[in-house]
Design a protein around this motif. Sequence first.
Motif, PDB file in Angstrom:
ATOM      1  N   GLU A 102      -2.725  13.731   0.817  1.00  0.00           N
ATOM      2  CA  GLU A 102      -2.801  12.274   0.700  1.00  0.00           C
ATOM      3  C   GLU A 102      -2.637  11.573   2.049  1.00  0.00           C
ATOM      4  O   GLU A 102      -3.453  10.735   2.433  1.00  0.00           O
ATOM      5  N   ILE A 146       2.234   1.741  -3.524  1.00  0.00           N
ATOM      6  CA  ILE A 146       1.232   2.235  -4.477  1.00  0.00           C
ATOM      7  C   ILE A 146       0.981   3.725  -4.275  1.00  0.00           C
ATOM      8  O   ILE A 146       0.976   4.518  -5.234  1.00  0.00           O
ATOM      9  N   VAL A 147       0.773   4.124  -3.013  1.00  0.00           N
ATOM     10  CA  VAL A 147       0.449   5.527  -2.727  1.00  0.00           C
ATOM     11  C   VAL A 147       1.633   6.437  -3.059  1.00  0.00           C
ATOM     12  O   VAL A 147       1.480   7.493  -3.684  1.00  0.00           O
ATOM     13  N   SER A 148       2.841   6.044  -2.651  1.00  0.00           N
ATOM     14  CA  SER A 148       4.018   6.879  -2.896  1.00  0.00           C
ATOM     15  C   SER A 148       4.353   6.955  -4.388  1.00  0.00           C
ATOM     16  O   SER A 148       4.790   8.005  -4.878  1.00  0.00           O
ATOM     17  N   THR A 149       4.134   5.865  -5.122  1.00  0.00           N
ATOM     18  CA  THR A 149       4.381   5.894  -6.566  1.00  0.00           C
ATOM     19  C   THR A 149       3.394   6.817  -7.263  1.00  0.00           C
ATOM     20  O   THR A 149       3.770   7.557  -8.190  1.00  0.00           O
ATOM     21  N   ARG A 150       2.129   6.796  -6.826  1.00  0.00           N
ATOM     22  CA  ARG A 150       1.149   7.715  -7.400  1.00  0.00           C
ATOM     23  C   ARG A 150       1.567   9.167  -7.172  1.00  0.00           C
ATOM     24  O   ARG A 150       1.465  10.014  -8.069  1.00  0.00           O
ATOM     25  N   LEU A 151       2.093   9.452  -5.979  1.00  0.00           N
ATOM     26  CA  LEU A 151       2.593  10.797  -5.699  1.00  0.00           C
ATOM     27  C   LEU A 151       3.818  11.113  -6.555  1.00  0.00           C
ATOM     28  O   LEU A 151       3.981  12.235  -7.036  1.00  0.00           O
ATOM     29  N   LEU A 188       4.381  10.124  -9.485  1.00  0.00           N
ATOM     30  CA  LEU A 188       3.949  10.343 -10.866  1.00  0.00           C
ATOM     31  C   LEU A 188       3.194  11.657 -11.066  1.00  0.00           C
ATOM     32  O   LEU A 188       3.066  12.137 -12.191  1.00  0.00           O
ATOM     33  N   THR A 189       2.698  12.238  -9.991  1.00  0.00           N
ATOM     34  CA  THR A 189       1.802  13.392 -10.119  1.00  0.00           C
ATOM     35  C   THR A 189       2.264  14.646  -9.375  1.00  0.00           C
ATOM     36  O   THR A 189       1.664  15.712  -9.550  1.00  0.00           O
ATOM     37  N   SER A 190       3.305  14.557  -8.544  1.00  0.00           N
ATOM     38  CA  SER A 190       3.711  15.689  -7.698  1.00  0.00           C
ATOM     39  C   SER A 190       4.657  16.620  -8.450  1.00  0.00           C
ATOM     40  O   SER A 190       5.883  16.531  -8.336  1.00  0.00           O
ATOM     41  N   TYR A 225       0.922  18.139  -1.540  1.00  0.00           N
ATOM     42  CA  TYR A 225       0.396  16.855  -2.010  1.00  0.00           C
ATOM     43  C   TYR A 225       0.432  15.813  -0.890  1.00  0.00           C
ATOM     44  O   TYR A 225      -0.514  15.036  -0.713  1.00  0.00           O
ATOM     45  N   GLU A 250       0.835  -1.205   0.000  1.00  0.00           N
ATOM     46  CA  GLU A 250       0.000   0.000   0.000  1.00  0.00           C
ATOM     47  C   GLU A 250       0.869   1.254   0.000  1.00  0.00           C
ATOM     48  O   GLU A 250       0.580   2.221  -0.720  1.00  0.00           O
TER      49      GLU A 250
END
Length: 399
Positions: free
Chosen positions: A42, A19-24, A26-28, A38, A16
């Motif tokens: 989150e 997943i959360v850190s990778t999403r950040l 990719l978008t930060s 951000y 988990e």
Amino acid sequence: MNDNEKKQFSFRTLFEILIVSTRLGLTSFGGPVAHLGYFHEEYVRRKKWIDEKSYADLVALSQFLPGPASSQVGIGIGVARAGVLGGFISFLGFTLPSVIVLIAFALVLQKFNITETGFIQGLKLVAVAIVAHAVLGMAQNLTPDLKRKIIALSALVVILLWNAVYSQVFVILAAGIVGYFIYKNHEVKEHHSKIHFPVSKTVGGVCLTLFFGLLILLPVLRDITSIQWIALFDSFYRAGALVFGGGHVVLPLLEQELVPVGWISEASFLAGYGATQGVPGPLFTFAAYLGTVIGGWQIGLLGTAAIFLPAFLLIIGALPFWNVLRHNNKVSGALMGVNAAVVGILIAAFYQPIWTSTIREPVDFAFAAVLFSMLVYFKLPPWVIVITGAAGGVVLGIL
């Protein structure tokens, strides 16, 4: 709960975090300050992995330490969630996306030999706008009184007139000593919340010992062995260990380490710095680009590991001792002096090499002013500035 259930829960928690850190990652977009926004949205509001006070304390700790503040906050939250391994997974997810992009960019740059094109000149002009913005913001925040303005001015003069390998280290140490004596009696704001992370003082002590040990040992190994990868690791590690005030300050440290010895040209250096502004994640991933240009993707990964290692060792090492350090007036005063010197160091870097190698004609200054206005006054995101700069550079090259 039996051992298998505990193990399954641990793996689930780590996955988990990834997943959360990778999403950040990719978008930060937008640099360290934006990253902290951000993270707050989150980790504090959505996931509730950490409460408001603890998050504020963790941000304060990361600002106190040298290194990339947003990455250290992410590591700290990972540690709070799943121990030291959780901190590493959080760092990996947030950092890897931009590392991959910048390594790919460096490989393309080398393959097609486009370091002298209008495209690259446009990226160099982006660097002018970005660093000018950083200088203004940091000067306002870190030099609010006359004494700190004098420290910044002194640092600027020394760096410009004394162009030596250790000049920046000297300036930082001297500013810390001056700040210690000038501000040792200033009041430190009281905080009533305490941070509780699953890191023992023994582990913290080992990490801090490693941090200082490598800072001392690596230059010795570099001189004894004359092996290039050790020399590169030393350069990137020292840059990561001495950066106070945000990711932009890594620019003069790395430039002084890599350009004079001929490992990379100023044009390629500044082009990579401009490109780094257009990718999400921490600015320290600039090391991935630099390492790849110097010696391929393997050296890119080595440079990334070396520049982030001090941040990891410091945040893990400091967590058990932070509540004591934060209330120490003398430590806080020394940091105030260091942060003021950082402003002078960054202004010096803005002049040399950024300004002197980029603003060659009136049209360069005019376009840089447009990019700066887009960033500061129109509040456009950095990736828009990067695309505009690259495209504008191509057009100017044709004209």
